[in-house]
Design a protein around this motif. Structure first.
Motif, short mmCIF file in Angstrom:
data_model
loop_
_atom_site.label_atom_id
_atom_site.label_comp_id
_atom_site.label_asym_id
_atom_site.label_seq_id
_atom_site.Cartn_x
_atom_site.Cartn_y
_atom_site.Cartn_z
N VAL A 108 0.86 -1.19 0.00
CA VAL A 108 0.00 0.00 0.00
C VAL A 108 0.90 1.24 0.00
O VAL A 108 1.74 1.41 0.89
N TYR A 109 0.72 2.10 -0.98
CA TYR A 109 1.65 3.23 -1.17
C TYR A 109 1.48 4.29 -0.09
O TYR A 109 2.45 4.78 0.48
N ILE A 110 0.26 4.65 0.21
CA ILE A 110 -0.01 5.69 1.20
C ILE A 110 -0.99 5.15 2.25
O ILE A 110 -2.00 4.55 1.91
N GLY A 111 -0.66 5.36 3.52
CA GLY A 111 -1.57 5.00 4.60
C GLY A 111 -1.52 3.54 5.02
O GLY A 111 -2.47 3.04 5.63
N ARG A 112 -0.43 2.86 4.77
CA ARG A 112 -0.34 1.44 5.10
C ARG A 112 -0.45 1.18 6.60
O ARG A 112 -0.88 0.10 7.02
N GLU A 113 -0.07 2.17 7.41
CA GLU A 113 -0.11 2.00 8.87
C GLU A 113 -1.51 2.22 9.43
O GLU A 113 -1.75 1.95 10.61
N LYS A 114 -2.43 2.72 8.61
CA LYS A 114 -3.74 3.13 9.12
C LYS A 114 -4.90 2.27 8.63
O LYS A 114 -6.06 2.65 8.77
N ILE A 115 -4.60 1.11 8.07
CA ILE A 115 -5.66 0.25 7.55
C ILE A 115 -6.57 -0.25 8.67
O ILE A 115 -7.79 -0.18 8.57
N LEU A 132 10.12 -1.70 23.03
CA LEU A 132 8.71 -1.39 22.80
C LEU A 132 8.41 0.06 23.13
O LEU A 132 7.70 0.75 22.38
N LEU A 133 8.96 0.56 24.22
CA LEU A 133 8.73 1.95 24.61
C LEU A 133 9.29 2.91 23.56
O LEU A 133 8.69 3.94 23.27
N ASN A 134 10.44 2.57 22.98
CA ASN A 134 11.01 3.40 21.92
C ASN A 134 10.11 3.41 20.68
O ASN A 134 9.93 4.45 20.03
N THR A 135 9.54 2.24 20.35
CA THR A 135 8.63 2.17 19.21
C THR A 135 7.39 3.02 19.44
O THR A 135 6.94 3.75 18.55
N ILE A 136 6.83 2.92 20.64
CA ILE A 136 5.65 3.73 20.97
C ILE A 136 5.99 5.22 20.85
O ILE A 136 5.21 6.00 20.29
N ASN A 137 7.16 5.60 21.33
CA ASN A 137 7.58 7.00 21.24
C ASN A 137 7.71 7.44 19.78
O ASN A 137 7.32 8.57 19.42
N GLN A 138 8.23 6.56 18.92
CA GLN A 138 8.37 6.90 17.50
C GLN A 138 7.02 7.05 16.82
O GLN A 138 6.85 7.89 15.94
N VAL A 139 6.06 6.22 17.23
CA VAL A 139 4.70 6.33 16.66
C VAL A 139 4.10 7.69 17.00
O VAL A 139 3.46 8.33 16.16
N VAL A 140 4.34 8.14 18.23
CA VAL A 140 3.80 9.44 18.67
C VAL A 140 4.54 10.60 18.02
O VAL A 140 3.94 11.47 17.39
N THR A 141 5.86 10.61 18.17
CA THR A 141 6.64 11.75 17.67
C THR A 141 6.68 11.79 16.16
O THR A 141 6.85 12.86 15.56
N GLY A 142 6.51 10.64 15.51
CA GLY A 142 6.50 10.61 14.05
C GLY A 142 5.17 11.02 13.45
O GLY A 142 5.04 11.09 12.22
N GLY A 143 4.18 11.26 14.30
CA GLY A 143 2.89 11.75 13.83
C GLY A 143 1.92 10.68 13.39
O GLY A 143 0.82 11.01 12.93
N LEU A 144 2.26 9.40 13.53
CA LEU A 144 1.34 8.34 13.13
C LEU A 144 0.13 8.28 14.06
O LEU A 144 -0.98 7.99 13.63
N ASN A 145 0.37 8.53 15.35
CA ASN A 145 -0.72 8.48 16.33
C ASN A 145 -0.32 9.33 17.53
O ASN A 145 0.24 8.83 18.50
N THR A 146 -0.64 10.60 17.46
CA THR A 146 -0.20 11.52 18.52
C THR A 146 -0.99 11.36 19.81
O THR A 146 -0.58 11.87 20.85
N ARG A 147 -2.12 10.64 19.77
CA ARG A 147 -2.92 10.45 20.98
C ARG A 147 -2.49 9.22 21.79
O ARG A 147 -2.98 9.00 22.90
N LEU A 148 -1.58 8.42 21.24
CA LEU A 148 -1.21 7.16 21.86
C LEU A 148 -0.50 7.38 23.20
O LEU A 148 0.46 8.14 23.30
#
Length: 262
Positions: free
Chosen positions: A106-113, A167-183
């Motif tokens: 998936v070219y765009i939005g693969r993380e949000k399916i 795992l904590l580093n991955t969660i932080n990357q999800v938040v700071t990378g803008g994929l899910n800022t509410r996490l």
């Protein structure tokens, strides 16, 4: 809209699936509407609730396929099983293992399916629990992108605690990378514990000292017991398999603590 909670740990054998099912059934026993999404190709949650993953016509893979194809006419109950223990489950089987390649294509939005699907059905539930696979890949990333928070079961042993940082580093990357800022992190639950040992006391002290100032470490811990290991093979939760045992009592206490702190 229901609260979406990913139960995750990249290390296997920490009681992740048992925690997911026990919390789900515990919430259902308190009259909450609960959906458990089995998001692990091994289908452990599916099997642990008494279903044969290989005999199911529709699984979470079929749901994701339809979302990828932009078919948003999915019925609210498509593929969902209403279990005898009061929770709904969207099952999984080995087909989910091939979904990684489809998601990567998936070219765009693969993380949000998964997130797109959950937004379609979340109003039907108070809680949606995601039983994640024990690895950090595009499948798990979809769960973290869809979730409001992450519950982390950690086996009360040194190597499990050491693996928390990844795992904590991955969660932080999800938040700071803008994929899910509410996490956020729901909390850390110590599992498979033997509270009489010095090792458990030391592990508990280390976890609370290292993370307790910033992350909720639940007061409740889940003890190790043979019945908890036997329950999945019976296709029943610990509440049905050994409702008067110490593990069922611990998960009942944990559910109360979880609701109180929610």
């Amino acid at each position: 809209m229901g609260r979406i909670i990913a139960i995750a740990n990249q290390k296997g054998g920490v009681g992740k699936t048992t925690t997911c099912i026990s919390l789900g059934v515990g919430l259902a026993r308190k009259k909450k509407r609960v959906l458990l999404i089995d998001f692990d190709p091994q289908g452990n949650s599916t099997q642990s609730l008494g279903y044969n993953p290989d005999m199911l016509e529709v699984t979470v893979s079929d749901v994701l396929d339809r979302v990828i194809e932009k078919d948003y006419t999915i019925a609210n109950d498509y593929g969902i099983i209403h279990s005898q223990e009061g929770i709904d489950i969207l099952p999984a089987n080995i087909e989910l293992a091939t979904m990684e390649m489809k998601l990567l294509a998936v070219y765009i939005g693969r993380e949000k399916i998964l997130d797109k699907y959950i937004q379609m059905i979340s109003d039907n539930y108070d809680y949606i629990l995601l039983d994640c696979k024990p690895s950090l890949d595009i499948i798990t990333l979809n769960a973290l992108t869809a979730a409001d928070s992450v519950l982390i079961p950690v086996q009360a042993q040194f190597y499990s605690v050491k693996g928390l940082e990844q795992l904590l580093n991955t969660i932080n990357q999800v938040v700071t990378g803008g994929l899910n800022t509410r996490l956020t992190i729901e909390g850390i639950l110590l599992t498979l514990a033997n509270p009489q040992t010095n090792n458990f006391k030391e592990i508990k002290k280390v976890v609370e000292g290292a993370y307790g100032q910033h992350i909720n470490v639940y007061h409740t811990h889940i003890p190790r017991a043979v019945t908890a290991e036997e329950a999945p093979a019976s296709g029943k939760s610990i509440y049905l398999y050994d409702g008067t045992g110490k593990v069922a009592a611990a998960y009942e206490q944990f559910t109360q603590e979880f609701i109180k702190e929610a």
